[in-house]
Design a protein around this motif. Structure first.
Motif, short mmCIF file in Angstrom:
data_model
loop_
_atom_site.label_atom_id
_atom_site.label_comp_id
_atom_site.label_asym_id
_atom_site.label_seq_id
_atom_site.Cartn_x
_atom_site.Cartn_y
_atom_site.Cartn_z
N GLY A 276 0.79 -1.22 0.00
CA GLY A 276 0.00 0.00 0.00
C GLY A 276 0.82 1.27 0.00
O GLY A 276 0.28 2.36 0.19
N ILE A 277 2.12 1.15 -0.22
CA ILE A 277 2.97 2.35 -0.23
C ILE A 277 2.85 3.10 -1.55
O ILE A 277 2.89 4.33 -1.59
CB ILE A 277 4.44 1.95 0.03
CG1 ILE A 277 4.55 1.24 1.41
CG2 ILE A 277 5.36 3.15 -0.01
CD1 ILE A 277 5.92 0.69 1.70
N VAL A 278 2.66 2.36 -2.61
CA VAL A 278 2.58 2.94 -3.96
C VAL A 278 1.26 2.52 -4.59
O VAL A 278 0.85 1.36 -4.44
CB VAL A 278 3.76 2.48 -4.84
CG1 VAL A 278 3.72 3.17 -6.20
CG2 VAL A 278 5.09 2.77 -4.15
N ARG A 279 0.64 3.45 -5.28
CA ARG A 279 -0.57 3.11 -6.04
C ARG A 279 -0.15 2.41 -7.34
O ARG A 279 0.90 2.71 -7.92
CB ARG A 279 -1.35 4.37 -6.38
CG ARG A 279 -1.88 5.11 -5.17
CD ARG A 279 -2.64 6.33 -5.65
NE ARG A 279 -3.12 7.13 -4.53
CZ ARG A 279 -3.79 8.27 -4.67
NH1 ARG A 279 -4.04 8.74 -5.89
NH2 ARG A 279 -4.19 8.93 -3.61
N PRO A 280 -0.98 1.50 -7.81
CA PRO A 280 -0.66 0.80 -9.06
C PRO A 280 -1.01 1.64 -10.29
O PRO A 280 -1.74 1.21 -11.18
CB PRO A 280 -1.50 -0.47 -8.96
CG PRO A 280 -2.67 -0.08 -8.16
CD PRO A 280 -2.18 0.92 -7.15
#
Length: 308
Positions: A276-280
């Motif tokens: 959940g650190i980076v959005r896809p």
């Protein structure tokens, strides 16, 4: 699966115990305010006896030690109140049974001591009359002797009737006493050679201990923590940390094998997206890695669709 039946039985056991404690507490007080206070104290003691073990289960050791002491006190007080309820209910049931017993009718009569006292006085008068010698008033002396003898016979008959009435009254009292006692308790007391009152007390305490112990065990089972999935717990922690970032919850967390090779950029990016650190998205990947848009689009494609 076992929590719902245990909860239902625990509520039933606690409700029964509360009703018994309310009735016993109501009998203890004299004024209305005293009865209400006794009822409130009884309800609190029941709640402590039933719920303290389950509540103090996950507390520190010192708190659990204090909870054990308080729980023992609550159990003793609650069991004593339940025993009082059992004894009162048995007494009331005995009175109902006695009122239903047919009693032999006995007419009103004097006490045997009064009859025997009068008989002794008449017998003494008859003895004096028999000792007198007839000189002038012989007819009156004979009448007096006959009257005293007749009165003495009547008193003897009355004394016999009084004795018969006493036998009937003693039989009625014995029958009432035998009906007043609980049949099972009376037989057990006869076999064990103890008094009925002692056995009633022990029986009431035993019933109370069984009820309180059953309620404690049921509440312990009913309040056990539910088993939760580790995947759900992990994503709940991530959501709490990054509340402002929408988290993509995967259906299944893939098992990452132990890597013998250095971590690649694609592997690191996939791990950051799952955490959940980076959005896809291309923009989020570009910002996170500081690369060009084409490079970010290529990495996103490798992460989203590895087979391509």
């Amino acid at each position: 699966m076992i929590h719902r039946p245990a909860l239902a039985l625990a509520v039933a056991a606690t409700g029964t115990a509360v009703c018994m404690s309310v009735l016993a507490g109501w009998q203890r007080g004299g004024w209305l305010s005293e009865r209400l206070v006794w009822v409130a104290v009884s309800v609190v003691l029941i709640g402590g006896a039933h719920l303290l073990p389950a509540i103090c289960r996950s507390t520190p050791l010192a708190v659990r030690g204090i909870g054990v002491v308080l729980w023992l006190g609550c159990m003793a007080a609650a069991s004593w109140g339940h025993a009082m309820f059992f004894l009162l209910s048995q007494s009331h049931a005995g009175e109902v049974r006695v009122s239903a017993v047919p009693i032999g009718s006995v007419p009103a009569h004097r006490a045997l001591t009064a009859v025997m006292a009068e008989r002794a006085s008449v017998a003494a008068g008859l003895a004096v009359a028999d000792a007198q010698h007839c000189i002038h008033s012989c007819p009156s002396l004979r009448v007096r002797r006959t009257s005293l003898a007749t009165r003495l016979d009547a008193l003897d008959a009355e004394a016999a009737d009084v004795r018969r009435y006493q036998v009937i009254e003693d039989g009625n009292a014995a029958h009432r006493d035998s009906v007043r006692d609980d049949p099972v308790t009376a037989q057990l007391a006869l076999l064990r050679g103890v008094a009925n009152t002692k056995l009633d007390l022990f029986t009431g305490l035993a019933f109370a201990a069984v009820l309180e112990g059953t309620a404690c065990l049921l509440w312990w089972i009913a309040l056990l923590p539910q088993d939760t999935s580790p995947i759900i717990d992990r994503h709940e922690r991530v959501s709490a940390v990054t509340a402002d970032v929408p988290v993509v919850t995967p259906v299944e967390v893939p098992t990452i094998p132990a890597m013998t090779e250095p971590e690649t950029e694609v592997t690191k990016l996939r791990r950051d997206i799952e955490a959940g650190i980076v959005r896809p998205t291309v923009a989020s990947i570009r910002k996170h890695l500081g690369c060009s848009q084409s490079r970010a689009a290529a990495l996103r494609k490798l992460v989203i669709d590895p087979a391509a």
